[in-house]
Each structure stands twice: as structure tokens, then as C-alpha cells.
Design a protein around this motif. Structure first.
Motif, PDB file in Angstrom:
ATOM      1  N   ALA A  15      18.291  -4.935  20.891  1.00  0.00           N
ATOM      2  CA  ALA A  15      19.009  -3.973  21.538  1.00  0.00           C
ATOM      3  C   ALA A  15      18.964  -4.299  23.214  1.00  0.00           C
ATOM      4  CB  ALA A  15      18.391  -2.683  21.315  1.00  0.00           C
ATOM      5  N   LEU A  16      17.572  -4.687  23.568  1.00  0.00           N
ATOM      6  CA  LEU A  16      17.412  -5.153  25.025  1.00  0.00           C
ATOM      7  C   LEU A  16      18.537  -5.876  25.413  1.00  0.00           C
ATOM      8  CD1 LEU A  16      13.561  -5.313  25.394  1.00  0.00           C
ATOM      9  CD2 LEU A  16      15.191  -3.700  26.536  1.00  0.00           C
ATOM     10  N   LEU A  17      18.646  -7.140  24.691  1.00  0.00           N
ATOM     11  CA  LEU A  17      19.818  -7.939  25.205  1.00  0.00           C
ATOM     12  C   LEU A  17      21.097  -7.511  25.202  1.00  0.00           C
ATOM     13  CD1 LEU A  17      19.837 -10.889  26.396  1.00  0.00           C
ATOM     14  CD2 LEU A  17      19.926 -11.720  24.133  1.00  0.00           C
ATOM     15  N   ALA A  18      21.369  -6.923  24.156  1.00  0.00           N
ATOM     16  CA  ALA A  18      22.777  -6.148  23.982  1.00  0.00           C
ATOM     17  C   ALA A  18      23.001  -5.131  25.240  1.00  0.00           C
ATOM     18  CB  ALA A  18      22.893  -5.429  22.621  1.00  0.00           C
ATOM     19  N   ALA A 217      20.547 -16.001  20.562  1.00  0.00           N
ATOM     20  CA  ALA A 217      20.242 -14.567  20.660  1.00  0.00           C
ATOM     21  C   ALA A 217      21.426 -13.907  21.286  1.00  0.00           C
ATOM     22  CB  ALA A 217      18.922 -14.632  21.890  1.00  0.00           C
ATOM     23  N   VAL A 218      22.146 -14.329  22.440  1.00  0.00           N
ATOM     24  CA  VAL A 218      23.476 -13.469  23.004  1.00  0.00           C
ATOM     25  C   VAL A 218      24.322 -13.421  22.257  1.00  0.00           C
ATOM     26  CG1 VAL A 218      25.339 -13.912  24.608  1.00  0.00           C
ATOM     27  CG2 VAL A 218      22.929 -14.379  25.359  1.00  0.00           C
ATOM     28  N   LEU A 219      24.697 -14.253  21.040  1.00  0.00           N
ATOM     29  CA  LEU A 219      25.483 -13.835  20.020  1.00  0.00           C
ATOM     30  C   LEU A 219      25.219 -12.824  19.134  1.00  0.00           C
ATOM     31  CD1 LEU A 219      26.408 -17.592  18.752  1.00  0.00           C
ATOM     32  CD2 LEU A 219      28.082 -16.195  20.118  1.00  0.00           C
ATOM     33  N   LEU A 220      23.716 -12.564  18.806  1.00  0.00           N
ATOM     34  CA  LEU A 220      23.275 -11.361  18.020  1.00  0.00           C
ATOM     35  C   LEU A 220      23.657 -10.208  18.867  1.00  0.00           C
ATOM     36  CD1 LEU A 220      20.131 -12.659  16.349  1.00  0.00           C
ATOM     37  CD2 LEU A 220      22.269 -12.170  15.325  1.00  0.00           C
ATOM     38  N   ALA A 221      23.337 -10.271  20.189  1.00  0.00           N
ATOM     39  CA  ALA A 221      23.582  -9.246  21.073  1.00  0.00           C
ATOM     40  C   ALA A 221      25.212  -8.799  21.119  1.00  0.00           C
ATOM     41  CB  ALA A 221      22.878  -9.634  22.404  1.00  0.00           C
ATOM     42  N   ILE A 222      25.976  -9.771  21.079  1.00  0.00           N
ATOM     43  CA  ILE A 222      27.447  -9.400  21.401  1.00  0.00           C
ATOM     44  C   ILE A 222      27.750  -8.737  19.789  1.00  0.00           C
ATOM     45  CG2 ILE A 222      29.778 -10.575  21.279  1.00  0.00           C
ATOM     46  CD1 ILE A 222      28.569 -12.490  23.119  1.00  0.00           C
ATOM     47  N   VAL A 223      27.268  -9.144  18.714  1.00  0.00           N
ATOM     48  CA  VAL A 223      27.325  -8.607  17.550  1.00  0.00           C
ATOM     49  C   VAL A 223      26.837  -7.027  17.468  1.00  0.00           C
ATOM     50  CG1 VAL A 223      27.059  -8.317  14.887  1.00  0.00           C
ATOM     51  CG2 VAL A 223      27.273 -10.634  15.969  1.00  0.00           C
ATOM     52  N   ALA A 224      25.843  -6.981  18.213  1.00  0.00           N
ATOM     53  CA  ALA A 224      25.247  -5.393  18.306  1.00  0.00           C
ATOM     54  C   ALA A 224      25.994  -4.488  19.198  1.00  0.00           C
ATOM     55  CB  ALA A 224      23.813  -5.292  18.936  1.00  0.00           C
ATOM     56  N   VAL A 225      26.687  -4.937  20.237  1.00  0.00           N
ATOM     57  CA  VAL A 225      27.361  -4.311  21.123  1.00  0.00           C
ATOM     58  C   VAL A 225      28.858  -3.874  20.157  1.00  0.00           C
ATOM     59  CG1 VAL A 225      29.376  -4.566  23.145  1.00  0.00           C
ATOM     60  CG2 VAL A 225      26.604  -5.567  23.250  1.00  0.00           C
ATOM     61  N   ILE A 226      29.473  -4.965  19.514  1.00  0.00           N
ATOM     62  CA  ILE A 226      30.546  -4.414  18.757  1.00  0.00           C
ATOM     63  C   ILE A 226      30.284  -3.649  17.714  1.00  0.00           C
ATOM     64  CG2 ILE A 226      32.410  -5.390  17.250  1.00  0.00           C
ATOM     65  CD1 ILE A 226      32.099  -8.219  18.701  1.00  0.00           C
ATOM     66  N   ILE A 227      29.165  -3.718  17.170  1.00  0.00           N
ATOM     67  CA  ILE A 227      28.747  -2.644  16.083  1.00  0.00           C
ATOM     68  C   ILE A 227      28.557  -1.150  16.695  1.00  0.00           C
ATOM     69  CG2 ILE A 227      27.042  -1.975  14.359  1.00  0.00           C
ATOM     70  CD1 ILE A 227      26.687  -5.235  13.918  1.00  0.00           C
ATOM     71  N   LEU A 234      25.114   2.958  25.696  1.00  0.00           N
ATOM     72  CA  LEU A 234      24.057   3.153  24.778  1.00  0.00           C
ATOM     73  C   LEU A 234      24.362   2.814  23.089  1.00  0.00           C
ATOM     74  CD1 LEU A 234      22.785   6.608  26.135  1.00  0.00           C
ATOM     75  CD2 LEU A 234      22.018   4.181  26.548  1.00  0.00           C
ATOM     76  N   GLY A 235      25.842   2.661  22.793  1.00  0.00           N
ATOM     77  CA  GLY A 235      25.780   2.215  21.384  1.00  0.00           C
ATOM     78  C   GLY A 235      25.379   0.971  21.189  1.00  0.00           C
ATOM     79  N   PRO A 236      25.312   0.062  22.040  1.00  0.00           N
ATOM     80  CA  PRO A 236      24.377  -1.337  21.614  1.00  0.00           C
ATOM     81  C   PRO A 236      23.068  -1.115  21.143  1.00  0.00           C
ATOM     82  CG  PRO A 236      25.655  -1.782  23.534  1.00  0.00           C
ATOM     83  CD  PRO A 236      25.762  -0.336  23.305  1.00  0.00           C
ATOM     84  N   ILE A 237      22.332  -0.198  21.667  1.00  0.00           N
ATOM     85  CA  ILE A 237      20.757   0.127  21.020  1.00  0.00           C
ATOM     86  C   ILE A 237      21.158   0.518  19.553  1.00  0.00           C
ATOM     87  CG2 ILE A 237      18.956   1.660  21.467  1.00  0.00           C
ATOM     88  CD1 ILE A 237      19.766   2.172  24.250  1.00  0.00           C
ATOM     89  N   LEU A 238      21.873   1.282  19.381  1.00  0.00           N
ATOM     90  CA  LEU A 238      21.990   1.609  17.699  1.00  0.00           C
ATOM     91  C   LEU A 238      22.622   0.351  17.056  1.00  0.00           C
ATOM     92  CD1 LEU A 238      23.947   4.929  17.643  1.00  0.00           C
ATOM     93  CD2 LEU A 238      21.396   4.480  17.372  1.00  0.00           C
ATOM     94  N   LEU A 243      21.065  -3.961  13.298  1.00  0.00           N
ATOM     95  CA  LEU A 243      21.092  -5.262  13.007  1.00  0.00           C
ATOM     96  C   LEU A 243      19.744  -5.800  12.709  1.00  0.00           C
ATOM     97  CD1 LEU A 243      23.591  -7.420  12.828  1.00  0.00           C
ATOM     98  CD2 LEU A 243      22.893  -7.967  15.122  1.00  0.00           C
ATOM     99  N   GLY A 244      18.700  -5.443  13.240  1.00  0.00           N
ATOM    100  CA  GLY A 244      17.468  -5.871  12.941  1.00  0.00           C
ATOM    101  C   GLY A 244      17.018  -5.327  11.597  1.00  0.00           C
TER     102      GLY A 244
END
Length: 288
Positions: A15-18, A217-227, A234-238, A243-244
């Protein structure tokens, strides 16, 4: 319960990186892959400081300072110049990928490709009701809780946060009201560097680091952003927390080899069933 705790802690690092990625993408529409290079170089700066005998606070401060400075340099030397020439998002993406490659090659030449760790010796362990949490995990969770909570307050309560949200909603109207778009772009890139440094240092202290860890790590963050929702800060935090938890469950019930498959299966489901993400709003096609 142990798996849920592990998932929340690892998800908080995602979430931090997202949030770092989204802090740039929403106001500027720059697909900031160069963030992966910043993520990769940050722990090496802290490691070099420790090798030279610096205390932990100074080594961490130096690493964060370099991360923020490098992010601002990427904006000044590359993305701001492309924006003045009305370059498309694809041009920003390719040039940002080039910045990542240059940064990683620099790290590999200076420090080598061998994995390293910021932590020396065994980590402390806390036990309560059958749940085990290491000291590194406590640091990751506490840092994420403090920084993400502070960022939420910054967006809702501060003048700069409100301006950043306004610029993300409509940069043209934001400029017409007389605000300096360029200075707020620098603010977005500085925030991205800061959050990327925090995520990188927390993860590196827990599991170690190498020059090539940034892109994954950034690819995971991008997936978190889309989700979580591409139109929300603040959506990327969720998205990161979800994802975690998912990845922790997959490791426990199946194998670590299935983590990436489960991650991108979840992404595919969201793209098919809810492309706007958890906190995203449905918009008209012409508005998109």
C-alpha cells in the motif's frame, strides 16, 4: 489468524508503494516506472551509510533524502520537459522505463548484484495468543499506519492536499484558477519519492534487497492501484491490503509459486467485473 496478520503487514508495504505511484499518476498522468529505480537504490544508500559507521537515523535520513531528490530529478530532467512538449502517456512510460534501467545499472555497478540486508543478527519476536510477529514486521506495520494515516489527513485537512486533489480532478481548471501546476507536480513527485523510500526501507529491513527488486514491487503496486481505484488517492491502500492478504493465503494453502498467478487472476477479475476498482466511480465513456 497468523496468515491474516502476515497478509495485512505485507499488504501495508504494498500500500505504501501504491500510494507513491498514485501520488504521481493522478495529478500528472505519468506512469512512473522510474519509481522502481528509486525503490531499488534507497536501501543501498542506507546500507552504505551503515558501512561507513553512520547511526541508523542518519543512514535512513540520507536514504530518504536521496529518494526524494532522485524523484524530483526525474521530474525536472525528463517528465516536466516532456509535458511542456505535450508528449503522450506512452512517451512518459518509455522514458520512465529508461530511467529505471539506468538507475538499476548504476546500483549494480557500484554495489554489485548480490543480495544484501540492513538487519544484522536475529530479529526479535513477539508472541500473543498463538500469533508471532517479528520486530521487522512491527516496524513495517507501524510505519505504514503512521504514514498512510498522515497522508489521509494531509489530503483532507491541509491546503496543499486539497490543491493536489483539485489538480488530480481537473489540471486545466486548476491552472485557470491561477495555481502553479509545475510546483504542484514537484510536490507529487516528492511525495512519491518519500513513500517509495519508506516502503523500500521497511521491506529491505525485513527480507533483504538486491538491485532488481524494484520492478516487481512497482508492478504489485500498480495492481493495487487498479484494484483499489485508479481515480482515488486512498483506494490503493485497500488494494494493497487485499493483495497482501490474498498472497499470504496462497502461500499458506498452496505454494509461493502461485502468488503471481493469484495476483494477476485477481487483477483480471477486477478488470472484467469492476474496472473502476473498489473506491472508483463509474463514469461516462466520454469523460474517461
Amino acid at each position: 489468524m497468523q496468515i491474516l496478520i502476515n497478509g495485512i503487514i505485507s499488504g501495508s508495504a504494498i500500500a505504501l508503494l501504491a500510494v507513491a505511484f498514485q501520488a504521481v499518476y493522478l495529478p500528472t498522468r505519468v506512469f512512473f516506472i522510474g519509481l522502481a529505480g528509486i525503490y531499488a537504490i534507497t536501501p543501498f544508500i542506507a546500507y552504505a551509510g551503515r558501512v561507513y559507521g553512520w547511526p541508523w537515523p542518519l543512514a535512513i535520513a540520507a536514504a530518504v533524502f536521496v529518494a526524494i531528490g532522485l524523484s524530483l530529478l526525474f521530474e525536472w530532467a525528463n517528465h516536466a520537459r516532456l509535458a511542456r512538449r505535450n508528449a503522450g502517456e506512452g512517451v512518459h512510460l518509455i522514458s520512465s522505463l529508461g530511467l529505471y534501467i539506468v538507475t538499476v545499472q548504476f546500483v549494480a555497478m557500484v554495489w554489485g548484484n548480490d543480495p544484501k540486508t540492513l538487519r544484522i543478527g536475529l530479529d526479535s519476536v513477539s508472541r500473543f495468543q498463538g500469533v508471532i510477529v517479528t520486530g521487522a514486521q512491527w516496524i513495517t506495520f507501524a510505519a505504514a499506519l503512521l504514514l498512510l494515516g498522515g497522508f489521509a489527513l494531509f489530503l483532507r485537512r491541509s491546503t496543499l492536499g486539497l490543491r493536489l486533489r483539485a489538480m488530480a480532478d481537473n489540471p486545466v481548471q486548476f491552472a485557470l484558477f491561477g495555481y502553479n501546476v509545475n510546483s504542484h507536480r514537484y510536490l507529487a513527485f516528492a511525495l512519491a519519492g518519500f513513500f517509495a523510500a519508506a516502503a523500500s526501507l521497511a521491506t529491505s529491513y525485513d527480507t533483504g534487497f538486491d538491485p532488481h527488486m524494484g520492478l516487481h514491487a512497482v508492478l504489485l503496486a500498480i495492481v493495487a492501484v487498479i484494484i483499489g481505484g485508479q481515480g482515488s488517492f486512498l483506494g490503493p491502500i485497500l488494494g494493497g491490503l487485499l493483495l497482501g492478504i490474498l498472497r499470504a493465503q496462497v502461500v499458506w494453502h498452496f505454494s509461493a509459486r502461485w502468488q503471481e498467478a493469484a495476483t494477476f487472476l485477481l487483477l483480471a477479475l477486477f478488470l472484467l467485473l469492476r474496472p473502476q476498482g473498489i473506491l472508483g466511480r463509474q463514469t461516462r465513456l466520454e469523460a474517461q
